[in-house]
Write an enzyme that holds these catalytic residues in place. Structure first.
Site, short mmCIF file in Angstrom:
data_model
loop_
_atom_site.label_atom_id
_atom_site.label_comp_id
_atom_site.label_asym_id
_atom_site.label_seq_id
_atom_site.Cartn_x
_atom_site.Cartn_y
_atom_site.Cartn_z
N HIS A 5 0.83 -1.40 0.01
CA HIS A 5 0.25 0.00 -0.29
C HIS A 5 1.08 1.43 -0.42
O HIS A 5 -0.06 2.64 0.22
CB HIS A 5 -0.74 -0.55 1.16
CG HIS A 5 -2.03 -1.17 0.85
ND1 HIS A 5 -2.32 -1.15 -0.09
CD2 HIS A 5 -2.18 -1.81 2.35
CE1 HIS A 5 -3.14 -2.55 0.43
NE2 HIS A 5 -3.32 -3.30 1.88
N ASP A 34 -4.16 -13.28 3.87
CA ASP A 34 -5.38 -13.44 4.39
C ASP A 34 -6.89 -13.13 4.04
O ASP A 34 -7.94 -13.08 4.26
CB ASP A 34 -5.55 -11.67 4.95
CG ASP A 34 -4.90 -10.86 3.87
OD1 ASP A 34 -4.69 -11.38 2.74
OD2 ASP A 34 -4.25 -9.12 3.54
N ASP A 37 -2.13 -10.76 -1.67
CA ASP A 37 -2.65 -10.50 -0.35
C ASP A 37 -4.15 -10.31 -0.82
O ASP A 37 -4.46 -10.07 -1.93
CB ASP A 37 -2.27 -9.27 -0.31
CG ASP A 37 -2.36 -8.95 1.39
OD1 ASP A 37 -1.82 -9.42 2.23
OD2 ASP A 37 -3.36 -8.15 1.79
N HIS A 45 -5.53 -7.85 -0.59
CA HIS A 45 -6.09 -6.30 -1.17
C HIS A 45 -5.02 -5.78 -1.67
O HIS A 45 -3.94 -6.44 -1.79
CB HIS A 45 -5.96 -4.81 0.86
CG HIS A 45 -6.43 -6.54 2.21
ND1 HIS A 45 -5.85 -6.65 2.94
CD2 HIS A 45 -7.45 -5.71 2.50
CE1 HIS A 45 -6.75 -6.66 3.88
NE2 HIS A 45 -7.85 -5.92 4.13
#
Length: 309
Positions: free
Chosen positions: A117, A236, A159, A161
């Site tokens: 991110h 995740d 991931d 996200h």
């Protein structure tokens, strides 16, 4: 197989903070008990010059000296501390070291990392510096000095996200292919365009996920020929992850890992991997997923060693 750690640089987080800092020590303990063949090595510290291959001088300086704004730190989600700076540099250095090791041994690991991110001029979502992006740029520079050709790098981000920071850093760069398979309705809510984004609905399970992965890898293979794969093996997508919203089982996540490692092995592409996210309510389940990734990685590392001349 070499794995690089920065887990002894522990962030001083307030009580009740949702980032599971303890998982790194548990992963190290698990590897010592279950995979003693993995050589765990302290990660080097990424320098300002290495970070500047991706990040702006202003961002590097403000993080390093603590002048970063409160707003920027809220977006990251950590309080500023010298330990945070050191850990962020070491986590980036771990992916750099894993990439170098992968070129000589086929497979190597960062026991943390996956800070996707972070963009050039800011962080976000528990990410300060973008380890995969810095490592990709440095490997390209080092390869260019040796071979005088541009190293092609694929960043395979699994991931849950979306890797918005990585996508923004490499937007329009044909030498780096960014692939992100992630939850459609999950963080970040303003996503950046990767070279290939695969958005999955809430509740997506093993079969649909693995079919999407197969299609995505085939698509990337048609469009791009990497000389290095950097794999973000997030835990995740697990069905009991607090922040994931997908429904992959332990077996599904192992099959996911196996498919990525096999993709690289079949083409003899060195692969460095990082742990990325994992937020199960029972931290032991996140670590179980990560140990599964290491077991698959070690199997493929052995294949590389057996194939060496």
């Amino acid at each position: 197989m070499r794995a690089f750690y920065s887990g002894h640089f522990v962030l001083p987080l307030p009580p009740g903070h949702r980032f599971p800092m303890g998982r790194y020590a548990l992963l190290r303990d698990g590897l010592e008990q279950q995979l003693p063949q993995v050589a765990m090595l302290e990660a080097p510290r990424a320098t300002d010059g290495e970070l500047a291959l991706v990040h702006t001088p202003r961002w590097i300086a403000s993080i390093s000296d603590g002048s970063v704004s409160a707003t920027d730190m809220r977006e990251i989600g950590f309080p500023w501390s010298e330990a945070m700076v050191e850990r962020s540099r070491r986590s980036t250095g771990a992916t750099i070291a894993a990439c170098r090791a992968a070129f000589s041994e086929g497979v190597a690991a960062n026991m943390a990392g996956g800070t996707h991110h972070a963009s050039a001029e800011k962080g976000g979502g528990f990410c300060v510096f973008n380890d995969a992006a810095v490592a990709a740029r440095l490997m390209q520079a080092e390869h260019g000095r040796r071979a005088r050709t541009r190293l092609q790098v694929a960043i395979v981000d699994l991931d849950v996200h979306q890797g918005n920071g990585t996508a923004s850093i490499f937007r329009g760069d044909p030498s780096v292919f960014t692939l992100s398979i992630h939850g459609q309705k999950n963080f970040p809510f303003r996503k950046e365009a990767s070279d290939l984004d695969v958005e999955l609905p809430d509740g997506c399970g093993d079969a649909d996920y693995l079919a999407a992965l197969e299609h995505a890898l085939d698509d990337m293979d048609r469009r791009f020929a990497p000389g290095l794969v950097i794999y973000l093996a997030g835990a995740d997508p697990f069905e009991r992850d607090r922040l994931g919203r997908l429904k992959l089982s332990f077996d599904g996540l192992e099959a996911r890992d196996r498919r990525v490692f096999d993709f690289a092995w079949q083409r003899r592409i060195p692969l460095a991997f990082a742990m990325a996210g994992g937020y199960a309510a029972d931290i032991a389940e996140t670590v179980q997923v990560q140990l599964g990734t290491f077991r698959v990685a070690f199997e493929y590392w052995r294949r590389w060693q057996n194939a060496a001349p």
